[in-house]
Scaffold this active site. Structure first.
Site, PDB file in Angstrom:
ATOM      1  N   ILE A  43      -5.692   1.508   0.849  1.00 21.80           N
ATOM      2  CA  ILE A  43      -5.026   2.010   2.046  1.00 21.80           C
ATOM      3  C   ILE A  43      -4.553   3.456   1.862  1.00 21.80           C
ATOM      4  O   ILE A  43      -4.652   4.271   2.772  1.00 21.80           O
ATOM      5  CB  ILE A  43      -3.820   1.103   2.418  1.00 21.80           C
ATOM      6  CG1 ILE A  43      -4.325  -0.252   2.930  1.00 21.80           C
ATOM      7  CG2 ILE A  43      -2.933   1.754   3.467  1.00 21.80           C
ATOM      8  CD1 ILE A  43      -4.929  -0.239   4.321  1.00 21.80           C
ATOM      9  N   CYS A  44      -4.072   3.798   0.653  1.00 27.68           N
ATOM     10  CA  CYS A  44      -3.546   5.151   0.477  1.00 27.68           C
ATOM     11  C   CYS A  44      -4.651   6.197   0.607  1.00 27.68           C
ATOM     12  O   CYS A  44      -4.440   7.279   1.128  1.00 27.68           O
ATOM     13  CB  CYS A  44      -2.795   5.286  -0.841  1.00 27.68           C
ATOM     14  SG  CYS A  44      -3.799   4.990  -2.278  1.00 27.68           S
TER      15      CYS A  44
END
Lengths: 449, 590
Positions: free
Chosen positions: A230-231
């Site tokens: 996600i990052c």
């Protein structure tokens, strides 16, 4: 294997004209020995490697053509081929389950469907087509999920062939068939033949539940699905795929709170494509296209008729051999690679004694002391062997330790997430893990270290 | 709920980007375009395929080619539809009984894809061979059926068509011939030369960490890691970290580069710049240390192409492929190409880094790749002018495509089938050494003998019930002769059915007393059994086509056809034996 179903009646397709039907009857009245000469050769004669137990001749033919009842799961790329092959090989009582409808992108390989069929149920159209093309065969379609049926239903078949594109469905049918085996009743053991393809490659395997390695035994052999952190998606996109994931995972839910993303809706893909292309432009990333957007969002696996033909034929060949014992069975896994010349490799998957489905034992798991329940759960989801996403955990007694649902249990147990696992259970204790993706409950014996 | 918007509202606030929503045709072919792309599809849509003879396997092969959209196909056979045809071939109907086999099959195959043309040619292959053998060369690909189902095609017809196609010289039409009998089958490809630019390797990165190009090296060494904050520091791409460490290592080791044995020392140098243990970019760099110890060079396969006589002796009549290889050779030797390597690939794998530095690095590679491509194209122009061709004879697009794939080029040279087999022919190097006879090898011999039997008698083994066992015994003797093992059958007997079987060895459990001779004898028995089983299996099937075997072979043939037509991926060169008794496939170069 003994008789289970009564012989299927000769089927008259309603859309045939009477002259066509007459021709059909004329063909049907041709002696079997003339019609089935090709198949009879291998049923009347022995091969060098044919098993001692092979009877051959009339008895074997009767079983194949009158008694044997076979289930096909999936009427897609592999399913269409499987239905064709089984019908031609002389199986007369075929059932098929599929929950999908026909899409235009199926037509490059799912050859039982035409443009006019787009939108209709795959299982129903496929069954109709095969019955129309191969006289005397009965194909019974079911438009729905495999989970709609109980053990008694699966017990009514002699064997099951699967042509699926989902790991979850394979796990379910595998666990169901293994669970059905009753040592005192040989009829309860249903061979499972499973095929899969990707591009020019594929594999076929034979599973004799509880006797040979089952699907779950080799879960760790599966290629793990590509997951973008996600990052990366949120902060440091580098690839066009990152921009597309950003649009579908982060932006869509923000923009449409009450509308679920529909992978099959071109307007939805269009929206994602625009969003992703815009982001890519901002960052100077090249390569976001409509086709890639669709590919990433739907996790599209390239598929062609020829590979499906090879794998489906390998599966049906095994079904025929199991039904007739005319040649030994595949023992028990074969993989095929067609992009670099022709390469096939056959090997035997060994049973995994720790298999949570057919091993019949509790799985031992070592956990560091001081591990929080929350990180323990993360550990479980990252374990390739289990392939689960949102597990719930119960104590050996069945009492909830941490449950994701229903809400009142979640509320009652969520405070445990903060606790160390070794505060809640002792070393050597057993816990039970359940998950939507798991068609069974997984018993773990936790050893703290 | 309040901040939820409609699809239209949400879409209007984005800068319009031209939609490339696929049309109906692209959607139909989507799953295959993801494999061979529009260039492969274009080749398919120009392909004209001939099927000689008509049986279930041939029709299954055509089905798998009509579905992805070849331009047109023709079925050539004078045979009429029998009940046996209908029961094995999905592309025939009960009402086809007695009709033209070619016409009936074409009609039902055409239904699969409205954009494909199909033609039925009700002449016999024998007749065409006599009247106009060159006619076969008017097709892009010829597939020859090989079960005994279609009496119009026998072993002789297959051989003659193969010869007619081979005689097309460098312009030969590739041929795929098949043979099926019950559970076993054989597929063979024939072509003089097949060149592939896009072989679809797993990846095509050329990072050149061991020999960084100037711009890469300058950029890597110019970084000031000391002054970076921890965020920036932990996002320096691993490629740059390795290039830096490599230079430091060389300085400290009298210019010596790290090798496999000094990997640990190199890792220490790399670790010096690491600030924290959780820096993922350093973890990646450590995992890629082999990229420094492995030396970039021109791949052996490409080198041998550059040394090939076809490259050396290019002329204006050469295939584009060889002109391009010649230019590649010139590029490698060109003084402006300091690396002495092939053109750099512009592709970069994903790595742990920030967007900006990834794009930055990507641009470095792209710029160098473009410079290499430009130099390559000037080399190409020179080659073209040397042979007297126009500088535009090969388009810029084709040249770019070639450069993109130049690390994994392929040229396969095929052969005509052998008329007589010898022990060397059926045993590849590995087999010769240990003489480990597999069913694949034995089946290949058995198919060969079946063909010889058909050439001689006009019937296939296993078709005449009265001769069933005598033909098997004859073939067994012939196989022994080919393998040079006349004593092979000294312990072979017949059972009550007349089946050959091996007399059980005495004292087999008594291992203590087993002499070398016994071991040898046992080994021979085992081999004899393999040969016997293989012959038995072919005779058992009687050259009939089992629908499952047909479907599998149809899939194999179509894959090979697609590879030959699109000139993508690597084709089978020679023979592939399919053994569905055990579920295996083996291939041989003959």
């Amino acid at each position: 294997m003994t008789a289970i179903a009564s012989p299927p009646p000769l089927h008259r397709h309603p859309s045939l004209t009477s002259s066509q039907d007459q021709a059909r009857q004329r063909y049907l009245s041709t002696p079997d020995a003339e019609k089935y000469a090709a198949i009879d050769r291998v049923l009347d004669r022995r091969g060098g490697r044919t098993h001692e137990a092979f009877v051959g001749g009339q008895e074997t033919k009767e079983f194949l053509r009158k008694t044997c009842k076979i289930l096909v799961i999936g009427a897609g790329g592999l399913g269409c081929e499987i239905l064709q092959n089984l019908a031609l090989m002389g199986f007369r009582d075929i059932h098929v389950i599929d929950m999908d409808t026909i899409d235009i992108s199926n037509l490059n390989r799912q050859f039982l469907f035409r443009e006019a069929d787009v939108g209709k149920a795959k299982s129903i159209v496929a069954a109709e087509f095969v019955m129309k093309r191969v006289p005397g065969v009965k194909v019974t379609p079911y438009y729905g999920k495999i989970q709609d049926h109980d053990e008694a239903y699966y017990k009514s078949f002699n064997m099951i062939i699967t042509g699926l594109d989902s790991v979850e469905a394979r796990r379910w049918i595998n666990a169901t068939l293994v669970g059905m085996v009753d040592e005192d009743d040989p009829e309860s053991l249903k061979p499972l033949i499973d095929g899969g393809t990707e591009g020019f490659k594929g594999q076929a395997r034979v599973i004799l539940p509880t006797m040979s390695a089952c699907y779950e035994c080799s879960m760790d052999m599966l290629t793990p699905p590509t997951v973008f952190p996600i990052c990366t998606i949120a902060n440091t996109p580098r690839l066009p795929e990152h921009c597309i994931e950003w649009a579908s995972v982060l932006e869509w839910p923000k923009a449409f709170k009450d509308k679920k993303l529909d992978n099959d809706d071109p307007d939805h893909i269009e929206w994602l494509y625009q969003k992703a292309a815009d982001r890519a432009k901002q960052y100077g990333i090249e390569g976001v296209t409509w086709s890639l957007t669709q590919g990433v969002v739907k996790n599209i696996i390239p598929a062609i008729a020829s590979t499906n033909a090879i794998i489906a034929a390998a599966c049906c060949n095994e079904a025929f051999k199991l039904a007739t014992t005319s040649a030994p069975s595949l023992d028990n896994y074969t993989m095929y690679v067609g992009n670099d010349s022709i390469y096939a490799f056959t090997f035997k998957h060994e049973k995994n004694p720790e298999c949570p489905v057919c091993g019949g034992e509790t799985v031992d798991l070592k956990v560091k002391k001081g591990t929080k329940v929350e990180s323990f759960i993360e550990m479980l989801t990252e374990n390739q062997r289990f392939q689960i996403k949102k597990p719930s955990i119960s104590f050996g007694s069945g009492q909830p330790l941490f449950w994701q649902a229903p809400p009142q249990f979640y509320e009652q147990t969520k405070h445990n997430l903060e606790k160390d696992l070794d505060e809640l259970i002792a070393s050597g204790d057993e816990i039970t893990v359940t998950d939507k993706a798991l068609p069974f409950s997984l018993d773990l014996r936790i050893e703290f270290e | 709920m309040e901040d939820s918007v409609t699809l239209a509202e949400a879409t209007t606030d984005i800068q319009p980007i031209a939609s490339h929503r696929p049309d109906a045709k692209t959607r139909r072919y989507d799953r295959q375009l993801r494999l061979w792309a529009s260039s492969g599809q274009k080749s398919l849509e120009e392909a004209n395929v001939l099927l000689v003879g008509c049986d279930a396997a041939g029709c299954q092969a055509l089905k798998n080619l009509v579905l992805p959209g070849i331009a047109q196909f023709t079925i050539l056979t004078a045979s009429k539809v029998t009940a046996g045809d209908i029961s094995t071939n999905f592309f025939l109907l009960p009402e086809s009984l007695g009709g033209s086999l070619a016409e009936e099959a074409v009609r039902l195959l055409k239904e699969l894809n409205p954009s494909v043309q199909g033609h039925a040619d009700p002449r016999s292959a024998k007749q065409v061979l006599e009247e106009d053998p060159a006619w076969f060369r008017s097709f892009g690909l010829v597939i020859v059926c090989g079960s005994g189902e279609d009496a119009d095609v026998g072993a002789e017809v297959t051989r003659k068509i193969g010869k007619a196609l081979w005689e097309g010289g460098q312009e030969d039409t590739p041929m795929i011939s098949l043979r099926t009998s019950g559970f076993v089958a054989k597929v063979r490809t024939q072509f003089r030369e097949h060149c592939v630019i896009d072989t679809h390797p797993d990846h095509s990165h050329t990072l050149r960490i061991d020999t960084p190009f100037r711009a890469l090296e300058d950029y890597a060494l110019g970084l000031d890691l000391e002054s970076m904050d921890s965020m920036e520091h932990s996002h320096v791409p691993y490629v740059l970290l390795l290039v830096r460490a490599l230079r430091t290592f060389e300085k400290e080791n009298d210019g010596k580069r790290p090798i496999y044995d000094t990997t640990d020392a190199f890792k220490e140098v790399l670790a010096r710049e690491r600030k924290a243990l959780d820096e993922e970019n350093f973890a990646e760099a450590e995992g890629q240390v082999f990229a420094v110890t492995q030396i970039s060079e021109v791949p052996a396969g490409v080198k041998s192409l550059m040394d090939d006589p076809s490259c050396e002796g290019v002329s204006k009549d050469s295939k584009d492929f060889w002109l391009l290889v010649k230019a590649l050779k010139a590029f490698v030797a060109h003084p402006e190409n300091k690396s002495g390597l092939l053109p750099l690939s512009a592709s970069l794998p994903d790595m742990h880094t920030s967007t900006a530095s990834y794009i930055n690095l990507q641009n470095l590679y792209k710029k160098q790749a473009m410079a290499d491509a430009t130099l390559f194209k000037s080399c190409l122009k020179e080659v073209l002018s040397e042979v007297g061709l126009d500088g535009e004879a090969i388009s810029e697009g084709d040249a770019d495509e070639f450069v993109k794939h130049c690390h994994t080029l392929l040229c396969e040279r095929g052969s005509q089938p052998k008329e007589e087999l010898t022990a060397e022919d059926v045993a590849d190097d590995f087999l010769m050494e240990t003489f480990d006879l597999t069913h694949g090898v034995a089946l290949n011999i058995a198919f060969h003998l079946a063909e010889k039997h058909h050439l001689k008698t006009g019937t296939w083994p296993g078709t005449v019930e009265d001769e069933y066992h005598t033909v098997k015994a004859q073939m067994f003797d012939q196989a022994k002769a080919i393998l040079g093992m006349p004593e092979l059958g000294s312990n072979v007997d017949r059972d009550d059915d007349g089946r050959l079987f091996i007399r059980p060895e005495q004292d087999e459990d008594d291992m203590d007393e087993e002499t070398e001779e016994d071991v040898e004898r046992r080994e021979e028995t085992r081999k004899a059994k393999i040969v016997q089983d293989s012959i038995c299996e072919i005779c058992r099937g009687g050259m009939k086509v089992l629908p499952t075997t047909a479907a599998l072979v149809g899939g194999l043939v179509a894959q090979e056809a697609i590879k030959l037509i699109t000139k993508q991926y690597s084709p089978l060169n020679g023979t592939c034996i399919v053994d569905l008794v055990k579920g295996g496939m083996t291939r041989y170069p003959i």
